[in-house]
Design a protein around this motif. Structure first.
Motif, short mmCIF file in Angstrom:
data_model
loop_
_atom_site.label_atom_id
_atom_site.label_comp_id
_atom_site.label_asym_id
_atom_site.label_seq_id
_atom_site.Cartn_x
_atom_site.Cartn_y
_atom_site.Cartn_z
N UNK A 16 0.79 -1.24 0.00
CA UNK A 16 0.00 0.00 0.00
C UNK A 16 0.82 1.29 0.00
N UNK A 17 2.09 1.22 0.33
CA UNK A 17 2.82 2.46 0.52
C UNK A 17 4.10 2.57 -0.30
N UNK A 18 4.30 1.68 -1.27
CA UNK A 18 5.51 1.78 -2.08
C UNK A 18 5.14 1.78 -3.56
N UNK A 19 6.06 2.32 -4.38
CA UNK A 19 5.83 2.29 -5.83
C UNK A 19 5.84 0.86 -6.34
N UNK A 20 6.68 0.03 -5.73
CA UNK A 20 6.71 -1.38 -6.12
C UNK A 20 5.34 -2.02 -5.95
N UNK A 21 4.75 -1.76 -4.76
CA UNK A 21 3.43 -2.32 -4.48
C UNK A 21 2.39 -1.78 -5.43
N UNK A 22 2.53 -0.48 -5.77
CA UNK A 22 1.59 0.11 -6.71
C UNK A 22 1.69 -0.58 -8.06
N UNK A 23 2.95 -0.78 -8.51
CA UNK A 23 3.15 -1.44 -9.81
C UNK A 23 2.56 -2.84 -9.79
N UNK A 24 2.81 -3.56 -8.69
CA UNK A 24 2.31 -4.92 -8.57
C UNK A 24 0.80 -4.95 -8.63
N UNK A 25 0.17 -4.03 -7.88
CA UNK A 25 -1.29 -4.02 -7.87
C UNK A 25 -1.84 -3.61 -9.23
N UNK A 26 -1.14 -2.65 -9.87
CA UNK A 26 -1.61 -2.19 -11.19
C UNK A 26 -1.58 -3.36 -12.18
N UNK A 27 -0.50 -4.14 -12.15
CA UNK A 27 -0.41 -5.29 -13.04
C UNK A 27 -1.50 -6.30 -12.69
N UNK A 28 -1.76 -6.43 -11.40
CA UNK A 28 -2.80 -7.36 -10.97
C UNK A 28 -4.17 -6.95 -11.45
N UNK A 29 -4.44 -5.65 -11.45
CA UNK A 29 -5.75 -5.19 -11.91
C UNK A 29 -5.89 -5.36 -13.41
N UNK A 30 -4.87 -4.92 -14.15
CA UNK A 30 -4.94 -4.98 -15.60
C UNK A 30 -3.55 -4.78 -16.18
N UNK A 77 0.70 2.47 -18.81
CA UNK A 77 1.12 3.43 -17.80
C UNK A 77 2.62 3.44 -17.55
N UNK A 78 3.36 2.63 -18.30
CA UNK A 78 4.80 2.66 -18.18
C UNK A 78 5.37 1.72 -17.15
N UNK A 79 4.54 0.78 -16.67
CA UNK A 79 5.04 -0.19 -15.69
C UNK A 79 5.54 -1.42 -16.44
N UNK A 80 6.70 -1.90 -16.05
CA UNK A 80 7.21 -3.11 -16.68
C UNK A 80 6.48 -4.32 -16.10
N UNK A 81 5.62 -4.90 -16.93
CA UNK A 81 4.80 -6.01 -16.45
C UNK A 81 5.67 -7.22 -16.13
N UNK A 82 6.64 -7.49 -17.03
CA UNK A 82 7.50 -8.65 -16.83
C UNK A 82 8.26 -8.53 -15.51
N UNK A 83 8.78 -7.33 -15.26
CA UNK A 83 9.54 -7.12 -14.03
C UNK A 83 8.63 -7.30 -12.82
N UNK A 84 7.42 -6.79 -12.92
CA UNK A 84 6.49 -6.92 -11.79
C UNK A 84 6.18 -8.39 -11.50
N UNK A 85 5.99 -9.18 -12.57
CA UNK A 85 5.71 -10.60 -12.36
C UNK A 85 6.87 -11.25 -11.59
N UNK A 86 8.09 -10.96 -12.06
CA UNK A 86 9.24 -11.58 -11.41
C UNK A 86 9.37 -11.11 -9.97
N UNK A 87 9.30 -9.80 -9.77
CA UNK A 87 9.51 -9.26 -8.41
C UNK A 87 8.42 -9.76 -7.47
N UNK A 88 7.18 -9.79 -7.97
CA UNK A 88 6.08 -10.24 -7.10
C UNK A 88 6.29 -11.68 -6.68
N UNK A 89 6.68 -12.53 -7.64
CA UNK A 89 6.91 -13.93 -7.29
C UNK A 89 8.09 -14.06 -6.34
N UNK A 90 9.15 -13.28 -6.59
CA UNK A 90 10.33 -13.39 -5.74
C UNK A 90 10.00 -12.98 -4.30
N UNK A 91 9.24 -11.89 -4.14
CA UNK A 91 8.88 -11.46 -2.79
C UNK A 91 7.98 -12.50 -2.14
#
Lengths: 403, 412
Positions: free
Chosen positions: B268-282, B289-303
């Motif tokens: 809820x309070x980081x850009x990373x989390x925002x990117x992750x949630x944005x990818x999750x929504x759509x 919106x300029x978010x790297x979807x591939x990176x978000x997938x990897x980072x989300x799984x890694x976390x």
């Protein structure tokens, strides 16, 4: 192209120009190269494996240069693997080889593969119709317990098989209602099915049998003795005395191939899995087809489970008996690219890896444990697209809403 | 629920553009906590579990009461005038609860089991927020376990705090890498994360069985016993409540609670989390919106994997101390975490309470805690699994779909 210089088409030349033929020949030769080192051949030098393996690699290269890259790479990999395995086999003692590689390895491969074949074919029907079935494991487990219970109480393995399949159908029906009508997430629903099956079978296993073995002398699924084969030298121990369900599984593969690809019903099932809206438009009842396919998957997975407990297991059950076999079946279905023959081939491969893992204990008990990862690693590689992409039905896992 | 009545689900799949069921899933479960559905789910699951108990000729109310006693949660209501030892010192102070009672011992076990469930639930929840279904918490947990045992039992002569820290950090990273495989496969070749994480689960189980099994490289010094060596004392987390020999409560429970807060902050309070949630929504909108979807997938799984790996490390350093193949093969923690994440609706608070529920249920039905004269613990353990299954079954339900279905039936 009448102006082109005419070359005489010999059968060999024709064969060399066909990349598919060279590719598959290369793969077959690669496997053969590995078998040259082990009984019943037991050539004690690696030369023959090396020669056959190199021919396999050459076939692979020929295939790659003619455009069938992944088939050719597969042939090259099989050739290299064949040489390696053939070499390893010549380094090992003949006694050990005779323990590991004998005719009963084939029978055991079938025995290990059969539960996977049933569940994988069941899963294929469900997924071809557009419903992901993670719950195969649970349906199989229910079949395993209630099948042996039915055989115990009903006094006959036929009753056991019917009871097991019926319970599998009921569980699949519950899942189907949630996945199809209520449009619940199918992965969640499948996970729930696995939990429920584990809990229900465990609960009643402890309630009815106190967690001990099912009483002795339960009617088990019989073996089929083939009198004109069982006397033969190699074929006898290999296929002369297989369980009834193993033969049924062979027939199931053929039947499901015909049903899925050669009949209107199969066309409907596939239409629902690829494009349910279009299927609905031409008058196919998508819900009915999906219900049918999911229930069928439950029946088949449960039949595999009954074989596991009342055939392969000889009328026993233990807590969480399937131990991941449902997931191997799922892997076999994916590895076999959602096709009956492919799923069957993958199940045989995975069954072979289980059978050989047991036997490799003469070399190293610990390393043979590691052999169990083979199905999962291969499937992971397959979904990663290294050896050819697997393609799921387009609408797989997507709930459908009628308009 | 009315927004799910839109026609999105019926769109034919367009390559990469139409929202997948996972995204619908993220919408359905990723939003603000809806208290009613989880509560209703739990009540229904317990009622149906009670039905099973009644079918086998037992009084469900008595059984549930015995299970509740076994959980030790009632300890909180037993307020009195007691004195308690301050942890890690000899001093005593006044305390409203009796820290040495039987209920206290039970509560220690409940919290001990709640700890890994919280973390594996976070592993599922974090991936959900990115629109992914991480069914591989079990495998990531096992990889964490393997690394914690390996470092804990092989690296001697280290400063105690350094040693336990090393175990936990490496195990967490290992879990992250293990889940990261699925993330990379999803990001690069589009391999479905459900399939790849299931495969990774079983690979982890069998590799672990090989490592700790008879003749395996990490098997302990006693050849007859297929298990690892126990970890060194320096690699054990301090136990602050109860006896170390009797599975007392380690400070790992505070790590889990801290991770609930960390999860909330990241989401809820980081850009990373925002990117992750944005990818999750759509993911499509996120890409625009300029978010790297591939990176978000990897980072989300890694976390996500890091949470599960941490769970394995805390279990090993907190109370298990040594691991064998049977432990790995029988463990269900990752899947219980899945149930807790679903029930907790992927919110930090929800996950905390849902994990406590499942942790209490497991403890209350264990043979150590449950009164065998009321209900056999072996049955009760399976009752727990049934209740978990029912919870997962009903919580995955689109209630909106249920209402329209029932409504349509009523009209017809």
């Amino acid at each position: 192209m009448s102006w082109a210089p005419q070359t005489r088409q010999t059968p060999v030349g024709k064969w060399l120009r066909n990349p598919v033929a060279t590719g598959y020949t290369g793969m077959a030769l690669g496997v053969f190269a590995a078998f040259l080192g082990i009984p019943p051949f037991t050539s004690r030098t690696a030369t023959w494996s090396l020669i056959v393996g190199i021919i396999a690699i050459m076939c692979g290269i020929a295939t790659v240069t003619r455009g069938r890259k992944r088939l050719g790479l597969g042939a090259i990999a099989t050739g290299i693997g064949g040489i390696g395995l053939g070499y390893l086999a010549t380094r090992s003692s003949v006694d050990n080889l005779n323990i590991v590689f004998n005719a009963s390895l084939i029978a055991q491969t079938f025995a290990f593969a059969t539960p996977l074949v049933f569940a994988a074919i069941g899963g294929m029907f469900s997924e071809r119709s557009g419903v992901v079935n993670i719950g195969l494991e649970g349906m199989m487990l229910m079949g395993a317990f209630w099948g042996v219970w039915g055989a115990d109480v009903g006094g006959s393995w036929v009753v056991g098989l019917l009871v097991g399949m019926a319970i599998g159908a009921v569980l699949a029906l519950v899942y189907a209602v949630f996945a199809i009508h209520l449009r619940a997430d199918q992965i969640v629903g499948g996970t729930a099915v696995n939990f429920l099956a584990l809990g229900i079978t465990g609960y009643f296993f402890f309630q009815l049998y106190h967690g001990n073995y099912v009483s002795q002398g339960v009617s088990t699924i019989p073996n089929i003795k083939l009198p004109w084969i069982s006397g033969l030298h190699f074929l006898g121990p290999a296929i002369g005395n297989l369980n009834l369900m193993i033969w049924v599984s062979f027939m199931l593969v053929i039947a499901s191939y015909i049903v899925v690809f050669k009949t209107p019903i199969g066309l409907r099932i596939r239409a629902c899995g690829e494009h349910p809206r279009a299927a609905d438009t031409v008058g196919i009842n998508v819900y009915a087809v999906r219900y049918g396919a999911v229930v069928l998957s439950g029946v088949l997975a449960a039949a595999g489970g009954v074989y596991l407990s009342d055939g392969f297991g000889g009328g026993t059950f233990n807590d969480n008996m399937t131990a991941g076999r449902g997931f191997i079946a799922l892997a076999a279905m994916i590895f076999g690219n959602w096709r009956p023959a492919g799923a069957f081939a993958a199940a045989l491969l995975f069954g072979f890896s289980s059978a050989i893992a047991l036997r490799l204990q003469v070399y190293s008990p610990s390393a043979s444990t590691l052999f169990n990862v083979l199905p999962y690693v291969l499937t992971l590689i397959a979904v990663a697209g290294v050896i050819g992409r697997t393609v799921a039905p387009a609408a797989d896992g997507k709930p459908y809403r009628k308009q | 629920m009315s927004d799910f009545e839109t026609d999105e689900l019926d769109e034919e799949p367009r390559a990469g553009s139409a929202p997948t069921p996972q995204q619908h899933f993220a919408w359905r479960f990723g939003g603000a906590s809806d208290l009613l559905t989880p509560l209703l789910t739990t009540v229904v699951a317990f009622l149906m579990g009670g039905l099973v108990v009644a079918l086998t000729g037992k009084n469900p109310i008595r059984v549930y009461h015995a299970i509740f006693t076994g959980t030790g949660v009632g300890w909180f209501f037993q307020v009195g005038n007691h004195s308690a030892r301050i942890p890690f010192s000899a001093a005593h102070m006044w305390f409203p609860w009796d820290t040495g009672s039987a209920a206290a011992t039970n509560l220690q076990q409940t919290l001990l089991f709640t700890t890994p469930i919280v973390l594996t639930a976070l592993a599922v929840a974090f991936a959900f927020r990115c629109g992914m279904f991480n069914i591989g918490g079990q495998g990531q947990y096992i990889v964490g376990t393997i690394f914690a045992v390996w470092l804990g039992s092989s690296v001697a002569s280290l400063d105690p705090w350094l040693h336990v820290l090393l175990c936990i950090v490496v195990a967490t990273l290992a879990g992250a890498l293990w889940a990261g495989i699925a993330g990379i496969l999803k990001a690069t070749v589009g391999a479905h994360e459900v399939i790849s994480t299931i495969m990774l689960n079983w690979i982890a189980i069998w590799v672990g069985s090989y490592l700790f099994g008879a003749g395996g490289p990490l098997q302990g010094s006693r050849a007859a016993i297929p298990a690892s060596n126990p970890i060194f004392d320096g690699a054990k987390l301090p136990v602050f409540w109860g006896l170390k020999l009797l599975q007392g409560l380690s400070i790992g429970v505070f790590i889990a609670i801290a991770m609930l807060f960390v999860y909330w902050v990241i989401v809820n309070r980081t850009t990373l989390g925002f990117a992750v949630r944005a990818v999750g929504f759509n993911p499509e909108a996120a890409r625009y919106g300029g978010i790297s979807v591939a990176r978000s997938y990897f980072v989300a799984m890694a976390i996500a994997g890091a949470f599960a790996g941490l769970a394995g490390a805390i279990d090993v350093t907190g109370w298990e101390y040594q691991v064998g193949p049977a432990d790995l093969q029988a463990s269900q923690i990752g899947f219980i975490g899945l149930a807790a994440a679903l029930l907790g609706r992927n919110t930090a608070v929800g996950v905390g309470f849902a994990s406590l529920l499942f942790g209490a249920l497991i403890t209350g039905t264990s043979s150590r805690q449950l009164d065998p004269t009321v209900f056999r613990p072996d049955l009760a353990g399976n009752l727990t699994t049934i209740i978990q299954g029912l919870v997962v079954l009903f919580v995955g339900l689109n209630l909106g779909g249920l209402w329209t279905w029932l409504g349509r039936r009523r009209r017809v």
